[in-house]
Design an enzyme around this catalytic site. Structure first.
Site, PDB file in Angstrom:
ATOM      1  N   GLU A 180       0.823  -1.207   0.000  1.00 59.37           N
ATOM      2  CA  GLU A 180       0.000   0.000   0.000  1.00 59.37           C
ATOM      3  C   GLU A 180       0.860   1.261   0.000  1.00 59.37           C
ATOM      4  O   GLU A 180       0.532   2.243  -0.666  1.00 59.37           O
ATOM      5  CB  GLU A 180      -0.955  -0.001   1.201  1.00 59.37           C
ATOM      6  CG  GLU A 180      -2.072  -1.036   1.123  1.00 59.37           C
ATOM      7  CD  GLU A 180      -3.019  -0.801  -0.041  1.00 59.37           C
ATOM      8  OE1 GLU A 180      -3.059   0.332  -0.561  1.00 59.37           O
ATOM      9  OE2 GLU A 180      -3.709  -1.750  -0.431  1.00 59.37           O
ATOM     10  N   TYR A 205      -5.985   6.312   4.977  1.00 60.85           N
ATOM     11  CA  TYR A 205      -6.212   5.306   3.949  1.00 60.85           C
ATOM     12  C   TYR A 205      -5.408   4.043   4.217  1.00 60.85           C
ATOM     13  O   TYR A 205      -5.948   2.924   4.175  1.00 60.85           O
ATOM     14  CB  TYR A 205      -5.858   5.839   2.554  1.00 60.85           C
ATOM     15  CG  TYR A 205      -5.777   4.717   1.560  1.00 60.85           C
ATOM     16  CD1 TYR A 205      -6.940   4.122   1.065  1.00 60.85           C
ATOM     17  CD2 TYR A 205      -4.549   4.166   1.186  1.00 60.85           C
ATOM     18  CE1 TYR A 205      -6.882   3.040   0.215  1.00 60.85           C
ATOM     19  CE2 TYR A 205      -4.483   3.081   0.335  1.00 60.85           C
ATOM     20  CZ  TYR A 205      -5.648   2.523  -0.150  1.00 60.85           C
ATOM     21  OH  TYR A 205      -5.587   1.435  -0.981  1.00 60.85           O
ATOM     22  N   ASP A 244      -9.620   4.702  -2.032  1.00 59.39           N
ATOM     23  CA  ASP A 244      -8.532   5.276  -2.828  1.00 59.39           C
ATOM     24  C   ASP A 244      -9.134   5.930  -4.073  1.00 59.39           C
ATOM     25  O   ASP A 244     -10.350   6.092  -4.183  1.00 59.39           O
ATOM     26  CB  ASP A 244      -7.489   4.218  -3.185  1.00 59.39           C
ATOM     27  CG  ASP A 244      -8.023   3.139  -4.128  1.00 59.39           C
ATOM     28  OD1 ASP A 244      -9.236   3.146  -4.456  1.00 59.39           O
ATOM     29  OD2 ASP A 244      -7.225   2.279  -4.549  1.00 59.39           O
TER      30      ASP A 244
END
Length: 359
Positions: free
Chosen positions: A51, A134, A152
Site C-alpha cells: 500500500e 487510507y 482510494d
C-alpha cells in the site's frame, strides 16, 4: 449527499463479491479470494508495504520493487534493521521519497514498540509513523478483516459513478467516502475493499469504462445517464508552476561526484548530483557557472525536463573533469562509479544520461 434509498445494498455487494471471486487480479502481495475462504490470511507486512508503494505509483511499476524488497527484507524486523542509505537506494525510481523515510520509521516503530507485530485496528495503525487514514483502513481490512472504509482513487471513481455525484473533485472527497462507507459490512471486508479497487482499476476505468462487463451497472446512476465517463466531475487544475536549476556532473576517471541531500525536503536523504538552487527564474551561463560546487571548466550540455507533483523543473546540465582539482577532493562528495548511477532518483539519472551518455 445523494440519497441511496433505492439502492439494494445486499444485492450490489453480492454481485461485486461474486465478480471478484471470478476475476480478482493476481498480485504478488495478495491472498486470492479462494485461499482466503480456505483460511489463509494476508501478511500485514506485505499489505502495508504494497500500500505504501502503490501511493502515487502504478501496479506494474511497483510490483518489481515489492518483489525485490520482500526478497531482501522478508519481514518487518528485517526492514527495520536496514541502513537508511541502503533503503533509500533500493527505493530509487519509485519517487515521492518521503514515503521511503516514513516506511523505515514505521518499520522501526513496529519492531521496537510492538515486538514486530502490526497493530490490528485502524486506531492502532494510525498511531504508527507515516501511516495515514487510507493505509490504516487498507491494512485493517485486508490483513485483519476489520470492517474499515477503504477509499482510494479507484474507489472514489466507482462511488462518483454509482451515485452520479455532481460535486467535483477534490471537494467531493468527503461525500464519496461517506457513500463508500454505506456499503461496508462485516461480511468479507478485506475482499470487499479489494473488489472495489479491482473494479475501478480494470472495469470502471477513468477513460472508456467497460460498463458491459461491470457487475454493478444495474445500480449505477452514471451508467443510466449514458455518459459515465464524465464522472467524477473535476475542478480545472491550476497550471503547474515551473522552476529552473542546474545539475553538475563532475567526473574523475570512471567516477562521478554525488552529494547526500539534506534529510528534510524534496528527495531528502538521497544521493544525487550537486545542483544549484531551484528557482522561478532561469539560469544564464554566468549564474550557472557561479553556482557550481567547485571551480572548473564547466561545459553546457543542454537541459532535461522533469515533473514533480507540485511543479515542473527545467534542469540545465553542466559537466567538468575534476582530475587535478584540489577542491574536488573535499569531503562533501561521494565518488561513485558510473555503473552505480542507476540507483539515482530519476531526475538526476536524466541529467547523468545527458552528460556524454554516461549510462
Amino acid at each position: 449527499m445523494k440519497a441511496s434509498v433505492s439502492l439494494d445494498r445486499a444485492a450490489l455487494r453480492s454481485s461485486l463479491l461474486a465478480w471478484y471471486d471470478r476475476q480478482a487480479r493476481t498480485l504478488a502481495w495478495r491472498v486470492s479470494p479462494s485461499d482466503r475462504r480456505a483460511g489463509a490470511r494476508s501478511d500485514p507486512y506485505r499489505v502495508w508495504l504494497s500500500e505504501v508503494m502503490l501511493q502515487q505509483t502504478t501496479v506494474p511499476h511497483a510490483a518489481p520493487y515489492f518483489l525485490s524488497f520482500t526478497q531482501r527484507w522478508p519481514t518487518v524486523l528485517d526492514l527495520a534493521a536496514v541502513d537508511d542509505g541502503e533503503l533509500m537506494a533500493a527505493w530509487a525510481g519509485l519517487g515521492y521519497y518521503a514515503r521511503a523515510r516514513n516506511l523505515l520509521a514505521c518499520a522501526r516503530a513496529v519492531a521496537n514498540q510492538h515486538g514486530g507485530v502490526f497493530p490490528d485496528t485502524e486506531e492502532g495503525l494510525r498511531a504508527l509513523p507515516g501511516v495515514g487514514a487510507y493505509t490504516a483502513a487498507a491494512v485493517a481490512a485486508i490483513a485483519f478483516d476489520r470492517a474499515a472504509n477503504v477509499v482510494d482513487g479507484n474507489v472514489e471513481r466507482v462511488m462518483s459513478r454509482l451515485f452520479a455525484v455532481e460535486t467535483p473533485l477534490p471537494d467531493a472527497k468527503p461525500e464519496l467516502k461517506a457513500l463508500a462507507g454505506e456499503l461496508v459490512s462485516d461480511e468479507r471486508p478485506g475482499d470487499w475493499a479489494q473488489a472495489l479497487m479491482d473494479l475501478g482499476a480494470t472495469v470502471c476505468k477513468p477513460k472508456g469504462p467497460l460498463c458491459d462487463l461491470c457487475p454493478v451497472s444495474a445500480w449505477c446512476e452514471a451508467f443510466k445517464t449514458g455518459a459515465p465517463e464524465t464522472y467524477p466531475r473535476k475542478t480545472k487544475k491550476a497550471d503547474r508552476p515551473r522552476r529552473h536549476g542546474v545539475a553538475y556532473v563532475l567526473t574523475r576517471g570512471d567516477a562521478v561526484a554525488l552529494v547526500r541531500r539534506p534529510p528534510k525536503g524534496l528527495l531528502g536523504g538521497m544521493l544525487g548530483l550537486p545542483t544549484s538552487e531551484w528557482r522561478a527564474a532561469p539560469y544564464d551561463d554566468t549564474d550557472a557557472r557561479a553556482a557550481a560546487p567547485v571551480a572548473g571548466a564547466w561545459r553546457d550540455l543542454g537541459a532535461v525536463e522533469h515533473v514533480f507533483t507540485h511543479f515542473s523543473l527545467t534542469l540545465r546540465v553542466f559537466a567538468a573533469d575534476g582530475a587535478g582539482n584540489g577542491d574536488a577532493d573535499g569531503g562533501d562528495f561521494v565518488w561513485t562509479r558510473r555503473e552505480g548511477l542507476g540507483a539515482l532518483p530519476s531526475v538526476f539519472l536524466k541529467a547523468a544520461r545527458a552528460a556524454e551518455r554516461l549510462l
